[in-house]
Motif scaffolding. Sequence first.
Motif, mmCIF file in Angstrom:
data_model
loop_
_atom_site.group_PDB
_atom_site.id
_atom_site.type_symbol
_atom_site.label_atom_id
_atom_site.label_comp_id
_atom_site.label_asym_id
_atom_site.label_seq_id
_atom_site.Cartn_x
_atom_site.Cartn_y
_atom_site.Cartn_z
ATOM 1 N N ASP A 75 0.921 -1.332 0.053
ATOM 2 C CA ASP A 75 0.156 0.016 -0.023
ATOM 3 C C ASP A 75 0.899 1.101 0.141
ATOM 4 O OD1 ASP A 75 -2.272 -1.388 -0.109
ATOM 5 O OD2 ASP A 75 -2.895 -1.335 2.202
ATOM 6 N N GLU A 76 2.016 1.367 0.725
ATOM 7 C CA GLU A 76 2.765 2.288 0.941
ATOM 8 C C GLU A 76 3.600 2.744 -0.521
ATOM 9 O OE1 GLU A 76 6.885 4.048 3.314
ATOM 10 O OE2 GLU A 76 5.781 2.129 3.819
ATOM 11 N N THR A 77 3.769 1.591 -1.172
ATOM 12 C CA THR A 77 4.640 1.821 -2.491
ATOM 13 C C THR A 77 3.664 2.307 -3.310
ATOM 14 O OG1 THR A 77 6.035 0.026 -1.948
ATOM 15 C CG2 THR A 77 5.713 0.838 -4.273
ATOM 16 N N LEU A 78 2.311 1.864 -3.355
ATOM 17 C CA LEU A 78 1.318 2.369 -4.188
ATOM 18 C C LEU A 78 1.034 3.739 -4.235
ATOM 19 C CD1 LEU A 78 -0.791 1.617 -6.556
ATOM 20 C CD2 LEU A 78 -2.263 0.765 -5.021
ATOM 21 N N GLN A 79 0.682 4.088 -2.984
ATOM 22 C CA GLN A 79 0.370 5.397 -2.711
ATOM 23 C C GLN A 79 1.321 6.371 -3.125
ATOM 24 O OE1 GLN A 79 -2.678 6.331 -1.571
ATOM 25 N NE2 GLN A 79 -3.012 4.013 -1.903
ATOM 26 N N GLU A 80 2.850 5.949 -2.870
ATOM 27 C CA GLU A 80 3.875 6.770 -3.372
ATOM 28 C C GLU A 80 3.676 7.174 -4.862
ATOM 29 O OE1 GLU A 80 8.293 6.395 -2.225
ATOM 30 O OE2 GLU A 80 7.460 4.670 -1.420
ATOM 31 N N ILE A 81 3.147 6.169 -5.709
ATOM 32 C CA ILE A 81 3.215 6.292 -7.071
ATOM 33 C C ILE A 81 1.727 7.205 -7.289
ATOM 34 C CG2 ILE A 81 2.660 5.109 -9.296
ATOM 35 C CD1 ILE A 81 4.348 2.984 -8.010
ATOM 36 N N LEU A 82 0.766 6.851 -6.609
ATOM 37 C CA LEU A 82 -0.626 7.631 -6.941
ATOM 38 C C LEU A 82 -0.356 9.166 -6.594
ATOM 39 C CD1 LEU A 82 -3.158 4.648 -6.321
ATOM 40 C CD2 LEU A 82 -2.063 5.504 -8.487
ATOM 41 N N ASP A 83 0.495 9.241 -5.708
ATOM 42 C CA ASP A 83 0.515 10.534 -4.923
ATOM 43 C C ASP A 83 0.926 11.648 -6.168
ATOM 44 O OD1 ASP A 83 -0.496 10.168 -2.429
ATOM 45 O OD2 ASP A 83 1.419 10.050 -1.595
ATOM 46 N N LEU A 84 1.435 11.005 -7.199
ATOM 47 C CA LEU A 84 2.109 11.973 -8.281
ATOM 48 C C LEU A 84 0.805 12.052 -9.224
ATOM 49 C CD1 LEU A 84 5.680 10.611 -8.830
ATOM 50 C CD2 LEU A 84 4.686 12.527 -7.578
ATOM 51 N N SER A 85 -0.407 11.358 -9.095
ATOM 52 C CA SER A 85 -1.513 11.724 -10.168
ATOM 53 C C SER A 85 -0.989 11.223 -11.539
ATOM 54 C CB SER A 85 -2.026 12.998 -10.076
ATOM 55 O OG SER A 85 -2.453 13.283 -8.699
ATOM 56 N N PRO A 86 -0.656 10.020 -11.732
ATOM 57 C CA PRO A 86 -0.405 9.644 -12.964
ATOM 58 C C PRO A 86 -1.751 9.452 -13.874
ATOM 59 C CG PRO A 86 0.119 7.658 -11.536
ATOM 60 C CD PRO A 86 0.035 8.841 -10.856
ATOM 61 N N LEU A 87 -2.661 8.877 -13.297
ATOM 62 C CA LEU A 87 -3.994 8.994 -13.948
ATOM 63 C C LEU A 87 -4.676 10.153 -14.318
ATOM 64 C CD1 LEU A 87 -5.415 5.910 -11.776
ATOM 65 C CD2 LEU A 87 -4.546 5.930 -13.852
ATOM 66 N N GLY B 45 -6.984 3.677 -17.044
ATOM 67 C CA GLY B 45 -7.162 4.935 -18.082
ATOM 68 C C GLY B 45 -8.018 4.479 -19.339
ATOM 69 N N ALA B 46 -7.614 3.655 -19.837
ATOM 70 C CA ALA B 46 -8.397 3.069 -21.257
ATOM 71 C C ALA B 46 -9.674 2.289 -21.024
ATOM 72 C CB ALA B 46 -7.319 2.136 -22.226
ATOM 73 N N LEU B 47 -9.750 1.613 -19.812
ATOM 74 C CA LEU B 47 -10.707 0.737 -19.555
ATOM 75 C C LEU B 47 -12.054 1.437 -18.528
ATOM 76 C CD1 LEU B 47 -9.214 -2.752 -19.897
ATOM 77 C CD2 LEU B 47 -10.292 -1.543 -21.656
ATOM 78 N N PHE B 48 -11.645 2.303 -17.956
ATOM 79 C CA PHE B 48 -12.416 3.028 -16.978
ATOM 80 C C PHE B 48 -12.472 4.327 -17.029
ATOM 81 C CE2 PHE B 48 -13.246 4.883 -12.614
ATOM 82 C CZ PHE B 48 -14.494 4.301 -12.518
ATOM 83 N N LEU B 49 -11.400 5.228 -17.095
ATOM 84 C CA LEU B 49 -11.473 6.784 -17.046
ATOM 85 C C LEU B 49 -11.762 7.150 -18.588
ATOM 86 C CD1 LEU B 49 -8.484 7.411 -14.782
ATOM 87 C CD2 LEU B 49 -10.698 7.675 -14.091
ATOM 88 N N GLN B 50 -11.554 6.739 -19.436
ATOM 89 C CA GLN B 50 -11.905 7.217 -20.716
ATOM 90 C C GLN B 50 -13.562 6.950 -21.113
ATOM 91 O OE1 GLN B 50 -8.554 5.689 -23.465
ATOM 92 N NE2 GLN B 50 -7.650 7.608 -22.978
ATOM 93 N N PRO B 51 -13.652 5.790 -20.864
ATOM 94 C CA PRO B 51 -15.228 5.370 -20.951
ATOM 95 C C PRO B 51 -16.071 6.242 -20.257
ATOM 96 C CG PRO B 51 -14.165 3.498 -20.953
ATOM 97 C CD PRO B 51 -13.151 4.262 -20.292
ATOM 98 N N ILE B 52 -15.575 6.451 -18.930
ATOM 99 C CA ILE B 52 -16.387 7.709 -17.936
ATOM 100 C C ILE B 52 -16.420 9.148 -18.733
ATOM 101 C CG2 ILE B 52 -16.429 8.737 -15.737
ATOM 102 C CD1 ILE B 52 -17.133 5.943 -15.856
ATOM 103 N N ALA B 53 -15.266 9.338 -19.128
ATOM 104 C CA ALA B 53 -15.291 10.850 -19.926
ATOM 105 C C ALA B 53 -16.135 10.721 -21.201
ATOM 106 C CB ALA B 53 -13.912 11.110 -20.370
#
Length: 500
Positions: free
Chosen positions: A35-47, A87-95
């Motif tokens: 979890d700590e590693t994942l949060q480090e990555i997601l804190d930069l907001s790659p999505l 991105g491609a299978l969730f966020l873009q269809p949402i958009a």
Amino acid sequence: MDFQRFLENYKAKLSNIFSESKDAQENTLLRGIEDETLQEILDLSPLASFIPSEYGGYGAHTAEALSMLEASSYESLPLSLMMGINGALFLQPIANYATEDVKKEIYDRVINSNKLGGLMITEPEYGSDALKMKTSYQKISEEEYKIKGTKHWGGLTGMADYWLITAREMSDNGDLGRDISFFIHDSRNGGIEVEEYYNNLGLYMLPYGKNNINIKVNEDHKLQPESTGVTMMLDLLHRSRLQFPGMGMGFLRRMMDEAVDHCKSRIVGGQSLIDYDQVKHRVSVIQSYFTVCSAMCTFTSTNVPLEKNTSRMDLEANTIKALVTDYMQRAAQSLLQLKGAMGYRLDSIAGRSVVDSRPFQIFEGSNDILYQQMSESVLKKMRKLKKQNLYEFLSEYHLTQRSSEYFSELLDFEVDPKMPQRKLVDLGKAIGRIISLEFTLNLGDQGFNKELIRNAVFVLEDEVNSIIQTYRTGGKSDIVLDYNIDSSWYKKLSTVNASS
């Protein structure tokens, strides 16, 4: 923060986590991600690369999304797949298909609270035959739907905060409709039970499993197609396949870097490994895959903005997905061959890459099926134009006008519209490479490294020549169902010895 600054920080963070960390190699053997590693990555907001600027994202520019995927896959192919799924299978269809209020709420939680989303289409009995899925929905009130069924092989099983789930409408008499609908489920509402976690062969970072679904979803969480749900699903899948080069790009660059570095430093028989002719050939082929993938990234970035409906881009999407994933697996196999015994370790970049890249040839459309569909698409276009000669068609088709000239004699024949499936697959492989050569030539026009372009052209020419030869003269073998009859070499050898 602008995107370029984000990208620099993101690359540095991933390098520290996956390359420079002392625990990096050991972590590759663990399932899941801390979890700590994942949060480090997601804190930069790659999505945020996939999210329009009006919702706090970087603008959802295709080139930027692919660059983020490339940076991810250079360090970790599973991480890149995680980003690609989101991105491609969730966020873009949402958009493109969700209501305004739902977009705002989801995008806010993804950017500011590091939430993740996934997609559930595949079912245990209906993998490639997705249109026959049995997951059903019924409207139980003016504002609510009931959805029940079983889904499996959804990346991020038991981990995603949101799920995009496909289902067919069930009538009062229990019949299922032909169209497909998509629903957004918030995991906070419960109703999805993980029946089993799978011990997936590779991609350890991503949990996969079998899910029992019994949920209620509000009306505003149902995606709204422009025409039919099936067309919406085609748009979703084609858009995702068109973006596979983003994941392939960093991976192939890593395979190329690892191969060159190893072969320069490894001494065999008193000389550097890179000086051997067969080694040069292997490395040059990996470099050609890198070049073709670069051309695919350029094509997608130029021709597939977020707002474009890709439901009719089947030939482009299937070509790109099938070819780049075949090249990813071949590059990994070549690196393993070059690395030798030390590469045959799961904690080696070579061994790990072989098992991690292999499923890319299977999910989101098995490559054998995609190659067949590519041939069928071309044959359909030829019938419409009343053409039978393959070169005549390809020389006028917008995706192969230039590249087909390299094979004017080889392709000068009439195609059999009733060819067997294996021939359709072979022809599709050739067509995919001819289309990819067109992309590569276009990349060369933009000033890309001329030597890399030349090598890629040579490799694509060799592959098309070989495939067409097989298509025209090969493929004659057939299955032997009674293979246990007279098939023991030892018994035959004993009989011969006894008689002598």
